[in-house]
Structure formats: C-alpha cells, structure tokens
Design a protein around this motif. Structure first.
Motif, short mmCIF file in Angstrom:
data_model
loop_
_atom_site.label_atom_id
_atom_site.label_comp_id
_atom_site.label_asym_id
_atom_site.label_seq_id
_atom_site.Cartn_x
_atom_site.Cartn_y
_atom_site.Cartn_z
N ASP A 41 1.35 -1.16 -0.47
CA ASP A 41 -0.33 -0.13 0.05
C ASP A 41 0.85 1.64 -0.19
O ASP A 41 0.35 2.26 -0.77
CB ASP A 41 -0.88 -0.11 1.14
N ARG A 42 1.85 1.72 0.35
CA ARG A 42 2.30 2.18 0.40
C ARG A 42 3.20 2.41 -0.32
O ARG A 42 3.85 4.00 -1.11
CB ARG A 42 3.65 2.21 2.37
N ARG A 44 2.29 2.47 -3.47
CA ARG A 44 1.39 2.67 -4.36
C ARG A 44 1.39 4.11 -3.97
O ARG A 44 0.87 4.14 -5.16
CB ARG A 44 0.07 2.15 -4.19
N THR A 45 1.53 4.05 -2.62
CA THR A 45 1.30 5.90 -2.39
C THR A 45 2.28 6.71 -2.97
O THR A 45 2.16 7.90 -2.95
CB THR A 45 0.97 6.40 -1.99
N GLU A 46 3.49 5.94 -2.54
CA GLU A 46 4.49 6.64 -3.00
C GLU A 46 5.82 6.34 -3.64
O GLU A 46 6.33 7.25 -3.90
CB GLU A 46 5.03 6.49 -1.06
N GLN A 49 5.02 5.32 -10.66
CA GLN A 49 4.48 3.55 -11.34
C GLN A 49 5.27 4.27 -13.05
O GLN A 49 5.73 4.97 -13.57
CB GLN A 49 3.14 4.28 -11.46
N TRP A 98 4.71 0.12 -9.75
CA TRP A 98 5.41 1.35 -8.46
C TRP A 98 6.22 0.61 -8.11
O TRP A 98 6.80 -0.60 -7.24
CB TRP A 98 4.28 0.97 -7.51
N SER A 100 9.99 1.75 -5.85
CA SER A 100 10.13 2.84 -4.49
C SER A 100 10.87 3.42 -5.25
O SER A 100 12.64 2.93 -5.67
CB SER A 100 11.48 0.92 -3.65
N ASP A 110 -0.23 -4.28 -9.96
CA ASP A 110 -1.49 -3.68 -9.97
C ASP A 110 -2.32 -4.44 -9.56
O ASP A 110 -3.26 -4.98 -9.01
CB ASP A 110 -1.80 -3.75 -11.06
#
Length: 178
Positions: A41-42, A44-46, A49, A98, A100, A110
């Motif tokens: 989840d982290r 995907r947000t930070e 992509q 996504w 890092s 995805d």
C-alpha cells in the motif's frame, strides 16, 4: 533441597517457554503478511508508477510459477521476478508496477504482488513454531497425566497401608464382670 526445588521449577519452565516460543513463531507468517500488505500500500502511494513487460513465465516444480519482468527506471533497465499466485501473465504482457524511489528492485504490481519471493522463510518458521507448540503441549499434557497417576498411586498405597493397619490391630475383647 533448594537445588532440587530449582530443578523442578526449571523442569516446568522449559515446556512453558516452548509453548510461548511456538506461539510467537506461529505468529511470524501472519505478521509478515500484514507487513507486506502495508508495504505494498505504501509503495502504491509513494512509489513511482512504471510500465513493466513480462518477458518470460517460468514453470517450476510442484506447480510453482514465476514471471520475469523487465522495466526502466531513470533510463536504467531492470529485471525482476514475481511469484505467480493468483495472476500469471504470459510473455509480452504489460503490467503496471509501483517502484520504490530508494530501491528500484523493490516494487508492487497492479495485482498486489510484491517483487521477489517474500514469505517463504516465514512460512517455514511458522511450521516450526507449530511443531514446537504441539510438542510442548503434548509434553505438558503427559506430565500432568503422570502427576495425576502418581497422586492416585500414592492415595491407593496410603489407603492400602491404612487397611493393613486396621486389620493387624489386635482385637481386644472385654470381659464382662459379673
């Protein structure tokens, strides 16, 4: 006498510590799974992509499958593998990932799978914990049963001793004066 008591306490401490250690080891795979979900989840947000392409799908022993992905981050070509659990795309399929920003080899797909083969070691640790837990519970159960058996035997011996004493007492008859 004090040393004897300490040994008895240590004798009881070992199985209890084994049960606690087994429970902790059983919890490791569950904790790892929760941590992996939070990390996905982290990312995907930070994370950054990127479009990846499956260049090979490998079929291993015992129905294990692995997808090999290729992707570019900051004009550098990277290759990585992802375990196929629920989704396994054929070669040539585009997959969104996504990555890092600090480690381009660390990403989430995805469809929610993290890079590499995570959790295999933790699954083995969990199984070892389960074996340890069951063994210690059986050990504690057998010791409790042995104690119960020993107490019954002690009571039976005491009752038998009392009966022998009762039977061996001389019976004195009182004569009536008269």
């Amino acid at each position: 006498m004090e040393i004897l008591r300490r040994r008895q306490h240590a004798r009881h401490l070992f199985p209890v510590l084994g049960i606690v250690a087994g429970l902790v080891l059983i919890a490791v795979p569950f904790k790892t799974s929760l941590d992996n979900d939070a990390w996905g989840d982290r990312l995907r947000t930070e994370g950054v992509q990127v479009q990846a392409v499956v260049f090979e799908t490998e079929y291993g022993p015992r129905n294990s499958r692995t997808m090999h992905l290729g992707y570019d981050v900051a004009d550098v070509r990277h290759r990585a593998e992802v375990a196929c659990r629920q989704v396994c795309h054929p070669a040539g399929t585009a997959v969104r990932i996504w990555v890092s920003p600090h480690d381009p080899g660390d990403f989430v797909t995805d469809f929610g799978v993290l890079s590499g083969h995570r959790g295999r070691l933790q699954g083995g640790i969990g199984m070892a914990g389960l074996v340890l837990f069951v063994a210690m519970v059986i050990l504690v159960g057998s010791r409790l049963a042995d104690r119960r058996r020993e107490r019954r035997r002690q009571r039976w011996k005491a009752d038998e001793r009392d009966q022998r004493r009762q039977q061996s007492k001389p019976v004195t008859l009182r004569r009536r004066k008269g």
